[in-house]
Design a protein around this motif. Structure first.
Motif, short mmCIF file in Angstrom:
data_model
loop_
_atom_site.label_atom_id
_atom_site.label_comp_id
_atom_site.label_asym_id
_atom_site.label_seq_id
_atom_site.Cartn_x
_atom_site.Cartn_y
_atom_site.Cartn_z
N LYS A 1 -47.69 -26.71 27.96
CA LYS A 1 -47.84 -25.56 29.01
C LYS A 1 -46.43 -25.96 29.74
N TYR A 2 -45.66 -26.75 30.05
CA TYR A 2 -44.44 -26.74 30.76
C TYR A 2 -43.14 -26.03 29.89
N ALA A 3 -43.36 -26.24 28.56
CA ALA A 3 -42.48 -25.32 27.66
C ALA A 3 -42.64 -24.03 27.67
N GLU A 4 -43.73 -23.69 27.82
CA GLU A 4 -44.14 -22.06 27.98
C GLU A 4 -43.52 -21.53 29.58
N ALA A 5 -43.60 -22.53 30.48
CA ALA A 5 -43.28 -21.95 31.67
C ALA A 5 -41.58 -21.70 31.65
N LEU B 1 -35.42 -29.83 32.08
CA LEU B 1 -36.32 -30.53 33.15
C LEU B 1 -37.57 -30.28 32.70
N GLY B 2 -38.58 -31.00 32.89
CA GLY B 2 -40.06 -30.77 32.71
C GLY B 2 -40.82 -32.05 31.97
N LEU C 1 -33.46 -25.17 28.86
CA LEU C 1 -34.12 -25.96 27.73
C LEU C 1 -35.83 -26.31 28.08
N THR C 2 -36.40 -25.93 27.22
CA THR C 2 -37.99 -26.48 27.31
C THR C 2 -37.89 -27.67 26.92
N PRO C 3 -39.03 -28.51 27.75
CA PRO C 3 -39.21 -30.02 27.01
C PRO C 3 -39.47 -30.12 25.63
N ASP D 1 -35.29 -23.20 22.79
CA ASP D 1 -36.69 -23.71 22.92
C ASP D 1 -36.63 -24.86 22.17
N VAL D 2 -36.56 -26.08 22.80
CA VAL D 2 -36.45 -27.33 22.04
C VAL D 2 -37.90 -27.58 21.29
N TRP D 3 -38.91 -27.31 22.32
CA TRP D 3 -40.42 -27.43 21.86
C TRP D 3 -40.77 -26.90 20.56
N ALA D 4 -40.13 -25.64 20.53
CA ALA D 4 -40.60 -24.84 19.11
C ALA D 4 -39.35 -25.10 18.11
N ALA D 5 -38.48 -25.80 18.34
CA ALA D 5 -37.60 -26.34 17.26
C ALA D 5 -37.94 -27.52 16.69
#
Length: 249
Positions: free
Chosen positions: A150-154, A74-75, A119-121, A168-172
């Motif tokens: 910012k939401y991924a970092e949260a 979510l995010g 999972l990060t957005p 970490d979907v964002w980082a991938a």
């Protein structure tokens, strides 16, 4: 059968579709066939406030079926910019953190003692997101690459705080796009469009098969390396094979 629940927003809901090709949900169902029931509980458009409010209704009790694994994804909607056209989805960053914490600690969820995976957005591709909104008569940027980051970092922070593994979907996705720390963010309309990232997101927000394949690959890697007791190869079939002579005696 114990359950593997995929809880999230439209990115989870749409992962059940194979209309464009590879789908994350059916891939997991095949991977865990006869071991766990993989259940898609994705809700298009939901932010964490809405997701928290329905959580009690979408989870079984331990008597109805035990949740063994659960992803919380979510995010993407919470990160929408405030005061933009359309029904508001925005949840400010501090409230988002609180909502995610309340989801993780929800009594009905904790009753199962499940293994959670956050999972990060994923990143946003601003040009494609704006073009999609413009096709629906909205001419204002409603999501930005920097705000979603910012939401991924949260999510990373929450995972660290509670000792919950984070995919970490964002980082991938950023790695796939060739981004390195300190460089301008791919997806920002202030720089040239990154083709690799654009190919992962069909409307700037939702995933193409390329994006779902990355999530599936990284999730199975995380489970195999960090949660091996939940890896399918380490889980026997719930019911015996047809040719298991000892079991059928």
């Amino acid at each position: 059968m114990e359950q593997f629940i995929l809880f999230g927003d439209s990115i989870t809901q749409q992962s059940a579709s194979q209309a464009k090709g590879f789908g994350w949900t059916p891939a997991l169902q095949d991977t865990y066939i006869r071991r766990l029931d993989v259940v898609n509980r994705g809700f298009s458009g939901y932010n964490t406030t809405q997701a928290l409010s329905v959580l009690d209704r979408v989870l079984p009790t331990p008597e109805q079926g035990r949740i063994r694994l659960m992803t919380i994804f979510l995010g993407a909607n919470d990160a929408r910019l405030p005061n933009t056209p359309g029904f508001s989805q925005t949840v400010d960053l501090e409230q988002y953190k609180k909502n995610m914490t309340d989801i993780v600690n929800h009594p009905k969820l904790q009753a199962h003692k499940p293994q959670l995976i956050l999972l990060t957005p994923p990143p946003i591709e601003e040009r494609k997101a704006l073009a999609h909104d413009q096709s629906n008569g909205i001419n204002v940027m409603r999501r930005t690459a920097s705000n979603t980051a910012k939401y991924a970092e949260a999510v990373r922070q929450i995972g660290q705080e509670f000792g919950i593994p984070v995919l970490d979907v964002w980082a991938a996705f950023m790695k796939e796009a060739g981004w390195k720390e300190g460089e301008p963010l791919p997806g920002s309309s202030e720089i040239e469009q990154n083709k690799a990232l654009a190919d992962m997101l069909h409307d700037g927000l939702h995933l193409n098969p390329e994006g779902y394949e990355i999530i599936y690959r990284e999730l199975m890697k995380l489970i195999t390396e960090k949660l091996p007791e939940h890896a399918p190869d380490n889980m026997p079939y719930v019911l015996p094979s047809w040719d298991d002579a000892t079991a059928w005696k």
